[in-house]
Design a protein around this motif. Sequence first.
Motif, PDB file in Angstrom:
ATOM      1  N   MET A 111      -8.365   0.792  -6.438  1.00 58.35           N
ATOM      2  CA  MET A 111      -6.860   1.891  -7.161  1.00 58.35           C
ATOM      3  C   MET A 111      -5.562   1.123  -7.138  1.00 58.35           C
ATOM      4  N   THR A 112      -4.614   1.701  -7.831  1.00 59.43           N
ATOM      5  CA  THR A 112      -3.138   0.396  -7.826  1.00 59.43           C
ATOM      6  C   THR A 112      -2.620   0.944  -7.356  1.00 59.43           C
ATOM      7  N   CYS A 168       1.092  -1.010  -0.235  1.00 57.79           N
ATOM      8  CA  CYS A 168       0.019   0.004   0.096  1.00 57.79           C
ATOM      9  C   CYS A 168       0.782   1.241  -0.081  1.00 57.79           C
ATOM     10  N   VAL A 169       0.796   1.908   0.703  1.00 60.95           N
ATOM     11  CA  VAL A 169       1.224   3.731   0.621  1.00 60.95           C
ATOM     12  C   VAL A 169       1.396   4.329   1.877  1.00 60.95           C
ATOM     13  N   MET A 170       1.377   2.877   3.421  1.00 59.15           N
ATOM     14  CA  MET A 170       1.189   3.940   3.990  1.00 59.15           C
ATOM     15  C   MET A 170       2.558   3.690   4.256  1.00 59.15           C
ATOM     16  N   ARG A 213      -4.359  11.246   2.469  1.00 57.66           N
ATOM     17  CA  ARG A 213      -4.480  10.619   1.613  1.00 57.66           C
ATOM     18  C   ARG A 213      -3.835   9.353   1.343  1.00 57.66           C
ATOM     19  N   LYS A 214      -2.500   9.021   1.934  1.00 56.26           N
ATOM     20  CA  LYS A 214      -2.097   8.182   2.718  1.00 56.26           C
ATOM     21  C   LYS A 214      -2.842   7.054   2.952  1.00 56.26           C
ATOM     22  N   VAL A 215      -3.476   6.921   4.268  1.00 59.01           N
ATOM     23  CA  VAL A 215      -5.248   6.171   4.525  1.00 59.01           C
ATOM     24  C   VAL A 215      -6.450   6.038   3.634  1.00 59.01           C
ATOM     25  N   GLN A 216      -6.316   6.797   2.958  1.00 58.22           N
ATOM     26  CA  GLN A 216      -7.582   6.822   1.960  1.00 58.22           C
ATOM     27  C   GLN A 216      -7.300   5.776   1.465  1.00 58.22           C
ATOM     28  N   PHE A 217      -6.030   6.004   0.540  1.00 60.25           N
ATOM     29  CA  PHE A 217      -5.450   5.444  -0.798  1.00 60.25           C
ATOM     30  C   PHE A 217      -5.182   4.498  -0.546  1.00 60.25           C
ATOM     31  N   SER A 218      -4.203   3.463   0.124  1.00 60.66           N
ATOM     32  CA  SER A 218      -4.051   2.737   0.505  1.00 60.66           C
ATOM     33  C   SER A 218      -5.683   1.494   1.184  1.00 60.66           C
ATOM     34  N   SER A 219      -7.116   2.085   1.470  1.00 61.97           N
ATOM     35  CA  SER A 219      -7.935   1.612   1.942  1.00 61.97           C
ATOM     36  C   SER A 219      -8.477   1.205   0.479  1.00 61.97           C
ATOM     37  N   LEU A 276       0.829   6.491  -5.243  1.00 63.37           N
ATOM     38  CA  LEU A 276       1.393   7.092  -5.847  1.00 63.37           C
ATOM     39  C   LEU A 276       1.756   8.460  -6.592  1.00 63.37           C
ATOM     40  N   GLU A 277       1.234   8.188  -8.189  1.00 65.82           N
ATOM     41  CA  GLU A 277       1.325   9.656  -8.290  1.00 65.82           C
ATOM     42  C   GLU A 277       0.709  10.653  -8.251  1.00 65.82           C
TER      43      GLU A 277
END
Length: 377
Positions: free
Chosen positions: A301-302, A10-12, A288-294, A307-308
């Motif tokens: 989402m990839t 993920c992105v965390m 956003r890191k939390v939201q995107f990781s979810s 990351l972009e």
Amino acid sequence: MREYRVCTNCVMDTTDSKIVFDEKGVCDHCHSFKEDLLPNWHTDERGLSDLKKIVEKIKKDGEGREFDCIMGMSGGADSSYLLHVAVKQLGLRPLVFHVDGGWNSQIAVNNINGMIDKLGLDLYTEVINWEEMKDFQLSYFKAGVPNIDVPQDHAFVATLYNFADKHKIKYILNGGNFSTECVRNPMEWLYYGTDMAQIRDIRKRFGTIPLKTYPFSSVLRHKFYLRYIRGVQVVKPLNFVPYIKAEAMKMLEKEYGWQPYPQKHFESRFTKFYEGYWLPKKFGYDTRKVQFSSLILTGQMTREEALEKLSKPAMPEDEARQEFEYIATKLGISVDELRGYFNAPNKSHRDYNNQESIFNLGAKVLKFIGVERAVKR
């Protein structure tokens, strides 16, 4: 100082100071999702069957009443989609409840009114005393803690519970969901907004007027007293049905003329400023890191897409300057005073009285008895 790392799944990253990585670089948020949540989260026939039983009970208990449940609506994607599901798919008769803390964006107002009109529902709006809200928010700025959105969040929760209890409404529909929120914000980023010991301490140190009408509700009151003594139950229907956020928003746009927001929670001008600028710029915490990781963990989402997006600020610099001036003016202070709070030393919730140990114990008890299933916070 700890070396900066990003999860390989993920992105965390290490802006969450408690994050732990395995030998492959996968974080404990991912493991918690896979091991603790996923096996118990059903959005297939099992989930639908469970939801139908809950809905039947809500309808039966609501017979002869004008409304069979109540639901808070912010105008965001989750609450808007929940309203559609509740009325169109489940046949419920909710009283739609909105708390106006003084920071509604015009898009949020339009989204709420558009859905209410199209669905033919009643909207009850509770307006928080602005002078009290303003003083409460300024006290959090002065305290220097990350979660300066507590005054707004607490008002939303307390008002809804207080209204449900007063009018003997037993069911509260909540748009919270695992699909877009399976990764929780670390406690150091967004500490609990219902810790009354912390609220009282910060108010005592930095508040300037008494909060005579502002609504309060302690976590013990709404998690235990109202739930187990008064019988007020919170139901999260979106956890029982497939919820793909992008598809839901397209449907809302088509059916109701609903307008999307640049980011989750941006239906509030204050939260937009807080999560889009204040929190990442002052503390280094990007929600956003939390939201995107979810969204990554639930296949919406990839990691590359996330990351972009994270390579760019949540709020462009020119917009941030405008919002900075707007927030200062609305709060009745100068831009220099607000900048002074921004430049002041950062504090955490542990710098003030708190009930963190009680919250942690309560969370363990609720998880043990199966009332709540949540991944790592």
